[in-house]
Design a protein around this motif. Structure first.
Motif, PDB file in Angstrom:
ATOM      1  N   PRO A 205     -15.766 -32.767  24.596  1.00  0.00           N
ATOM      2  CA  PRO A 205     -14.369 -33.082  24.930  1.00  0.00           C
ATOM      3  C   PRO A 205     -13.940 -32.354  26.196  1.00  0.00           C
ATOM      4  CG  PRO A 205     -14.603 -32.485  22.617  1.00  0.00           C
ATOM      5  CD  PRO A 205     -15.909 -32.180  23.283  1.00  0.00           C
ATOM      6  N   LYS A 206     -13.240 -33.049  27.068  1.00  0.00           N
ATOM      7  CA  LYS A 206     -12.762 -32.414  28.299  1.00  0.00           C
ATOM      8  C   LYS A 206     -11.482 -31.615  28.005  1.00  0.00           C
ATOM      9  CE  LYS A 206     -16.034 -34.279  30.717  1.00  0.00           C
ATOM     10  NZ  LYS A 206     -16.761 -34.881  29.597  1.00  0.00           N
ATOM     11  N   HIS A 207     -11.382 -30.465  28.602  1.00  0.00           N
ATOM     12  CA  HIS A 207     -10.242 -29.587  28.349  1.00  0.00           C
ATOM     13  C   HIS A 207      -9.396 -29.481  29.614  1.00  0.00           C
ATOM     14  CE1 HIS A 207     -11.953 -28.474  24.491  1.00  0.00           C
ATOM     15  NE2 HIS A 207     -13.107 -28.411  25.104  1.00  0.00           N
ATOM     16  N   THR A 208      -8.103 -29.635  29.441  1.00  0.00           N
ATOM     17  CA  THR A 208      -7.215 -29.617  30.604  1.00  0.00           C
ATOM     18  C   THR A 208      -6.969 -28.212  31.125  1.00  0.00           C
ATOM     19  OG1 THR A 208      -5.311 -29.561  29.105  1.00  0.00           O
ATOM     20  CG2 THR A 208      -6.063 -31.720  29.843  1.00  0.00           C
ATOM     21  N   ASN A 209      -7.133 -27.190  30.223  1.00  0.00           N
ATOM     22  CA  ASN A 209      -6.922 -25.827  30.714  1.00  0.00           C
ATOM     23  C   ASN A 209      -8.070 -25.419  31.630  1.00  0.00           C
ATOM     24  OD1 ASN A 209      -8.567 -25.939  28.414  1.00  0.00           O
ATOM     25  ND2 ASN A 209      -8.370 -23.746  28.098  1.00  0.00           N
ATOM     26  N   SER A 210      -7.820 -24.445  32.461  1.00  0.00           N
ATOM     27  CA  SER A 210      -8.818 -24.042  33.455  1.00  0.00           C
ATOM     28  C   SER A 210      -9.978 -23.305  32.827  1.00  0.00           C
ATOM     29  CB  SER A 210      -8.158 -23.152  34.520  1.00  0.00           C
ATOM     30  OG  SER A 210      -7.604 -21.995  33.901  1.00  0.00           O
ATOM     31  N   SER A 211      -9.807 -22.803  31.631  1.00  0.00           N
ATOM     32  CA  SER A 211     -10.865 -22.043  30.984  1.00  0.00           C
ATOM     33  C   SER A 211     -11.087 -22.557  29.573  1.00  0.00           C
ATOM     34  CB  SER A 211     -10.510 -20.555  30.948  1.00  0.00           C
ATOM     35  OG  SER A 211     -11.503 -19.824  30.276  1.00  0.00           O
ATOM     36  N   LEU A 212     -12.327 -22.846  29.235  1.00  0.00           N
ATOM     37  CA  LEU A 212     -12.672 -23.311  27.906  1.00  0.00           C
ATOM     38  C   LEU A 212     -12.586 -22.137  26.937  1.00  0.00           C
ATOM     39  CD1 LEU A 212     -13.906 -25.431  25.961  1.00  0.00           C
ATOM     40  CD2 LEU A 212     -16.150 -24.711  26.777  1.00  0.00           C
ATOM     41  N   SER A 213     -11.789 -22.244  25.898  1.00  0.00           N
ATOM     42  CA  SER A 213     -11.654 -21.137  24.951  1.00  0.00           C
ATOM     43  C   SER A 213     -12.956 -20.926  24.201  1.00  0.00           C
ATOM     44  CB  SER A 213     -10.522 -21.425  23.968  1.00  0.00           C
ATOM     45  OG  SER A 213     -10.907 -22.400  23.029  1.00  0.00           O
ATOM     46  N   LEU A 214     -13.204 -19.695  23.823  1.00  0.00           N
ATOM     47  CA  LEU A 214     -14.421 -19.400  23.076  1.00  0.00           C
ATOM     48  C   LEU A 214     -14.382 -20.032  21.688  1.00  0.00           C
ATOM     49  CD1 LEU A 214     -15.240 -15.696  24.051  1.00  0.00           C
ATOM     50  CD2 LEU A 214     -16.218 -17.821  24.943  1.00  0.00           C
TER      51      LEU A 214
ATOM     52  N   ALA B  43     -25.123 -20.403  21.937  1.00  0.00           N
ATOM     53  CA  ALA B  43     -25.897 -19.752  22.985  1.00  0.00           C
ATOM     54  C   ALA B  43     -25.307 -20.037  24.359  1.00  0.00           C
ATOM     55  CB  ALA B  43     -27.347 -20.228  22.944  1.00  0.00           C
ATOM     56  N   ILE B  44     -25.625 -19.185  25.294  1.00  0.00           N
ATOM     57  CA  ILE B  44     -25.276 -19.387  26.708  1.00  0.00           C
ATOM     58  C   ILE B  44     -26.562 -19.333  27.509  1.00  0.00           C
ATOM     59  CG2 ILE B  44     -24.010 -18.509  28.706  1.00  0.00           C
ATOM     60  CD1 ILE B  44     -21.985 -17.281  26.797  1.00  0.00           C
ATOM     61  N   PHE B  45     -26.788 -20.357  28.319  1.00  0.00           N
ATOM     62  CA  PHE B  45     -27.958 -20.360  29.189  1.00  0.00           C
ATOM     63  C   PHE B  45     -27.646 -19.602  30.473  1.00  0.00           C
ATOM     64  CE2 PHE B  45     -30.435 -22.250  32.683  1.00  0.00           C
ATOM     65  CZ  PHE B  45     -31.702 -21.935  32.241  1.00  0.00           C
ATOM     66  N   VAL B  46     -28.609 -18.797  30.900  1.00  0.00           N
ATOM     67  CA  VAL B  46     -28.465 -18.041  32.142  1.00  0.00           C
ATOM     68  C   VAL B  46     -29.615 -18.430  33.072  1.00  0.00           C
ATOM     69  CG1 VAL B  46     -28.156 -15.773  33.173  1.00  0.00           C
ATOM     70  CG2 VAL B  46     -27.522 -16.130  30.783  1.00  0.00           C
ATOM     71  N   PRO B  47     -29.351 -19.250  34.095  1.00  0.00           N
ATOM     72  CA  PRO B  47     -30.405 -19.580  35.054  1.00  0.00           C
ATOM     73  C   PRO B  47     -30.807 -18.339  35.829  1.00  0.00           C
ATOM     74  CG  PRO B  47     -28.297 -20.410  35.811  1.00  0.00           C
ATOM     75  CD  PRO B  47     -28.070 -19.902  34.428  1.00  0.00           C
ATOM     76  N   SER B  48     -32.092 -18.202  36.088  1.00  0.00           N
ATOM     77  CA  SER B  48     -32.593 -16.979  36.723  1.00  0.00           C
ATOM     78  C   SER B  48     -33.067 -17.242  38.148  1.00  0.00           C
ATOM     79  CB  SER B  48     -33.752 -16.410  35.910  1.00  0.00           C
ATOM     80  OG  SER B  48     -34.351 -15.327  36.578  1.00  0.00           O
ATOM     81  N   PRO B  49     -32.741 -16.341  39.084  1.00  0.00           N
ATOM     82  CA  PRO B  49     -33.250 -16.486  40.454  1.00  0.00           C
ATOM     83  C   PRO B  49     -34.717 -16.109  40.572  1.00  0.00           C
ATOM     84  CG  PRO B  49     -31.960 -14.478  40.247  1.00  0.00           C
ATOM     85  CD  PRO B  49     -31.823 -15.210  38.944  1.00  0.00           C
ATOM     86  N   VAL B  50     -35.277 -15.495  39.536  1.00  0.00           N
ATOM     87  CA  VAL B  50     -36.687 -15.090  39.556  1.00  0.00           C
ATOM     88  C   VAL B  50     -37.363 -15.628  38.298  1.00  0.00           C
ATOM     89  CG1 VAL B  50     -36.245 -13.007  40.909  1.00  0.00           C
ATOM     90  CG2 VAL B  50     -36.161 -12.897  38.413  1.00  0.00           C
ATOM     91  N   PRO B  51     -38.697 -15.764  38.333  1.00  0.00           N
ATOM     92  CA  PRO B  51     -39.400 -16.254  37.141  1.00  0.00           C
ATOM     93  C   PRO B  51     -39.208 -15.325  35.950  1.00  0.00           C
ATOM     94  CG  PRO B  51     -40.822 -16.351  39.075  1.00  0.00           C
ATOM     95  CD  PRO B  51     -39.606 -15.573  39.474  1.00  0.00           C
ATOM     96  N   VAL B  52     -39.229 -15.912  34.759  1.00  0.00           N
ATOM     97  CA  VAL B  52     -39.114 -15.131  33.528  1.00  0.00           C
ATOM     98  C   VAL B  52     -40.283 -15.477  32.617  1.00  0.00           C
ATOM     99  CG1 VAL B  52     -36.617 -14.984  33.657  1.00  0.00           C
ATOM    100  CG2 VAL B  52     -37.670 -16.870  32.413  1.00  0.00           C
TER     101      VAL B  52
ATOM    102  N   MET C 178     -22.557 -17.039  39.893  1.00  0.00           N
ATOM    103  CA  MET C 178     -22.374 -17.808  38.660  1.00  0.00           C
ATOM    104  C   MET C 178     -21.877 -16.883  37.550  1.00  0.00           C
ATOM    105  SD  MET C 178     -25.475 -20.576  38.469  1.00  0.00           S
ATOM    106  CE  MET C 178     -24.588 -21.495  37.237  1.00  0.00           C
ATOM    107  N   PRO C 179     -20.613 -16.462  37.614  1.00  0.00           N
ATOM    108  CA  PRO C 179     -20.064 -15.631  36.544  1.00  0.00           C
ATOM    109  C   PRO C 179     -19.976 -16.423  35.243  1.00  0.00           C
ATOM    110  CG  PRO C 179     -18.334 -16.345  38.029  1.00  0.00           C
ATOM    111  CD  PRO C 179     -19.620 -16.757  38.668  1.00  0.00           C
ATOM    112  N   VAL C 180     -19.788 -15.717  34.150  1.00  0.00           N
ATOM    113  CA  VAL C 180     -19.780 -16.348  32.832  1.00  0.00           C
ATOM    114  C   VAL C 180     -18.757 -17.474  32.709  1.00  0.00           C
ATOM    115  CG1 VAL C 180     -19.323 -15.946  30.385  1.00  0.00           C
ATOM    116  CG2 VAL C 180     -20.752 -14.355  31.673  1.00  0.00           C
ATOM    117  N   PRO C 181     -17.519 -17.340  33.196  1.00  0.00           N
ATOM    118  CA  PRO C 181     -16.584 -18.467  33.090  1.00  0.00           C
ATOM    119  C   PRO C 181     -17.119 -19.749  33.718  1.00  0.00           C
ATOM    120  CG  PRO C 181     -15.397 -16.470  33.660  1.00  0.00           C
ATOM    121  CD  PRO C 181     -16.856 -16.141  33.759  1.00  0.00           C
ATOM    122  N   VAL C 182     -17.888 -19.617  34.787  1.00  0.00           N
ATOM    123  CA  VAL C 182     -18.482 -20.800  35.417  1.00  0.00           C
ATOM    124  C   VAL C 182     -19.496 -21.433  34.467  1.00  0.00           C
ATOM    125  CG1 VAL C 182     -19.944 -21.606  37.306  1.00  0.00           C
ATOM    126  CG2 VAL C 182     -18.095 -19.982  37.767  1.00  0.00           C
ATOM    127  N   LEU C 183     -20.315 -20.599  33.833  1.00  0.00           N
ATOM    128  CA  LEU C 183     -21.306 -21.125  32.900  1.00  0.00           C
ATOM    129  C   LEU C 183     -20.641 -21.869  31.747  1.00  0.00           C
ATOM    130  CD1 LEU C 183     -23.786 -18.086  32.652  1.00  0.00           C
ATOM    131  CD2 LEU C 183     -23.972 -20.114  34.109  1.00  0.00           C
TER     132      LEU C 183
END
Length: 581
Positions: A489-498, A322-331, A471-476
């Protein structure tokens, strides 16, 4: 990103916290046939003995009781009068209860994923997120089921437990996002399994009350059924005449005080014992009764009834990410209501939470560490200490940190499978189970495709009101891998692979199955191969999980097989007339 955002994300992955919701009292069925096992006689006799009053066992016993005497043995207690089971707003409270009498018995697979098995009348339907949807016509054909009787059985279940959810803004945005990105057509509300996007059913009614498989006992003939709670079956009894196959003829069970009782089948060769104890309980009980891999049973000093090496094999659990998406408005508070059924073998679903100003959120959400869901820690490190740390951090955060929702994917099937073994001869102990998540690379590829679909939903125009533009998806995703209390685990590449994200954040959605599979342990009539008068009817017989969520099909199967068994004894149309309620 500021500290607040880091805390928000850590807490969000730890769990959505549902706030309280006031509901009127739920009407409790007056089951005159329901008793505690302490009241049971030392010895009793029945036409059918059903072991497990769960999602399949309740409809099965209710159906058989129309024409024959049935003993239904449930190791747990009653769900009625427990708001942690009945109220939607309290979802997860039962799953977070780790006491010996909890309706949910926690277990950890050898993969390291924390999971739960039901210990309550109604089974998993008392604990789940409530989504109700049928299996596909293809699944029905491959199972060899009669399509007409299947549809009638689903309808029989739906009259009591299924409802149309009332979609609110957040779930509607997920639905519209799915359609916008091409998960089409828009199938609207339907119980049917159809490619595209749909609104499914729910077992929560319009007042937020859960209706479980236990409610299907309203169909039972009160004089034809005896239901015993807190009755733990220790062994199925067999007898062998001459050189014939072993024949099941009774069970040994203990009540909550530890007293021993025996129940036997009446002397008619058509009478049967039926195991409906679930994907963990059914293979476990067969092994405890001497049906299983001979060397494994000998290691536990269990008397051999039948050397059957396939008992406990084929254990699978559909991995969820899953991916969590913080919301600027109540849900709104919502569990699973919308599903995207993709053409590449992935299902997309969503859940959301809301905190009300001035109120205290209930930290029992669908992804809370209190119920064992902890994607911030890789599976092998999901220790009690890690859970406690996540809960501690979560409880220090502002309520605003929990405003948002999760969009999840789970894969069809899955293809990967594992096995189950006994730890001890105590039926109350959890067996050892291994699911081998992503062992087959096709499962991993489906996860990647599913997460890519989730990304597109988050970035869709339809979902834009519920995401922060900065907050684009890569940031999440990268926040997942580098949050301050995160053990990933910490990843040295700039983007965590799916691919790595799938492996690191895998969780259960409680759809595990297998262990007594058709054509391996049971035949197509669910009769246990190699013995007489014994069947297994529940999700342990599945080779693949049906539809997007299995509970509707497990309930249907209990009714379906009840009708089929009566048809065999009473004859065709007569049986259908007898069981119509």
């Amino acid at each position: 990103m500021g500290v607040w955002w880091w805390k928000l994300f850590v807490a969000a992955l730890a769990g959505i916290l549902f706030s309280t919701q006031h509901c009127a009292s739920q009407k409790v069925p007056n089951y005159t046939f329901m008793h505690n096992a302490t009241t049971a006689p030392d010895v009793s006799y029945y036409d059918y003995i059903v072991i497990g009053g769960g999602t399949a066992g309740c409809p099965l016993a209710a159906t058989l009781s129309q024409n024959y005497s049935v003993l239904l043995l449930e190791r747990g207690g009653s769900p009625y009068g427990n708001p942690n089971i009945s109220d939607l707003a309290a979802f997860g409270a039962a799953l977070s209860d780790t006491s010996p009498t909890s309706p949910a018995q926690r277990f950890i697979s050898e993969d390291g994923v924390i999971n739960s098995r039901a210990r309550v009348l109604g089974g998993g339907s008392c604990l789940n997120a409530g989504f109700y949807t049928r299996a596909s016509p293809q699944y029905v054909r491959e199972a060899g089921w009669d399509g007409r009787v299947v549809n009638e059985s689903y309808e029989w279940v739906e009259k009591i437990v299924a409802f149309e959810p009332q979609l609110k803004q957040w779930q509607s945005s997920v639905r519209d996002g799915l359609i916008e990105i091409g998960v089409v057509p828009n199938n609207g509300f339907t119980y049917d399994h159809i490619d595209g996007t749909k609104v499914g059913g729910t077992i929560f009614d319009q007042n937020g009350f859960r209706h479980t498989a236990a409610d299907l006992l309203q169909y039972a003939k009160p004089t034809g059924i005896t239901l015993l709670l807190d009755a733990t079956v220790h062994r199925i009894l067999f007898r062998v005449k001459d050189r014939s196959k072993p024949m099941a003829h009774g069970v040994v069970f203990r009540d909550s005080l530890g007293r021993r009782h025996k129940a036997y089948l009446k002397p008619d060769p058509r009478n049967e014992i039926i195991v409906s104890a679930g994907a963990l309980g059914s293979p476990q009980l067969l092994m405890l009764s001497g049906i299983g891999p001979e060397e494994h049973l000998k290691a536990h000093n269990i008397r051999i009834t039948l050397d059957q090496p396939l008992v406990g094999q084929g254990m699978s659990d559909n991995p969820m990410n899953a991916i969590f998406v913080p919301s600027p408005v109540p849900v709104e508070i919502s569990l699973i209501e919308v599903v995207g059924i993709t053409t590449f073998g992935t299902y997309i679903e969503a859940a959301s939470g809301e905190n009300f100003a001035g109120g205290s959120p209930k930290d029992y959400g669908m992804f809370s560490p209190k119920i064992g869901q902890l994607s911030t820690v890789p599976p092998k490190q999901r220790t009690p200490e890690a859970l406690a740390k996540a809960i501690e951090v979560m409880e220090t955060l502002d309520q605003a940190a929990f405003r948002g929702g999760f969009i999840l994917e789970k894969i069809m099937g899955p293809i990967s499978s594992g096995h189950l073994e006994l730890r001890s001869r105590d039926p109350n102990d959890n067996p050892s189970v291994t699911f081998n998540y992503f062992q087959d690379p096709r499962d991993l590829q489906r996860c990647v495709q599913g997460l890519s679909t989730v990304e597109k939903i988050i970035e869709s125009k339809a979902f834009s009101p519920f995401r922060y533009p900065n907050m684009p998806v890569p940031v999440l995703l990268n926040m997942t891998a580098s949050a301050p209390v995160n053990l990933l685990p910490k990843h040295t590449n700039s983007s965590l692979s799916l691919e790595q994200y799938c492996k690191d954040t895998v969780m259960t959605i409680w759809h595990y199955h297998g262990g007594c599979q058709v054509a391996k342990v049971v035949d197509r009539d669910y009769k246990v191969l190699g013995v007489d008068a014994l069947r297994v009817i529940d999700g342990s017989t599945f080779n693949y999980s049906p539809g997007t969520n299995p509970q509707a099909t497990v309930m249907m199967l209990g009714r379906y097989m009840g009708v089929k068994i009566l048809s065999e004894r009473l004859g065709g149309a007569a049986a259908a007339d007898e069981t119509e309620q």
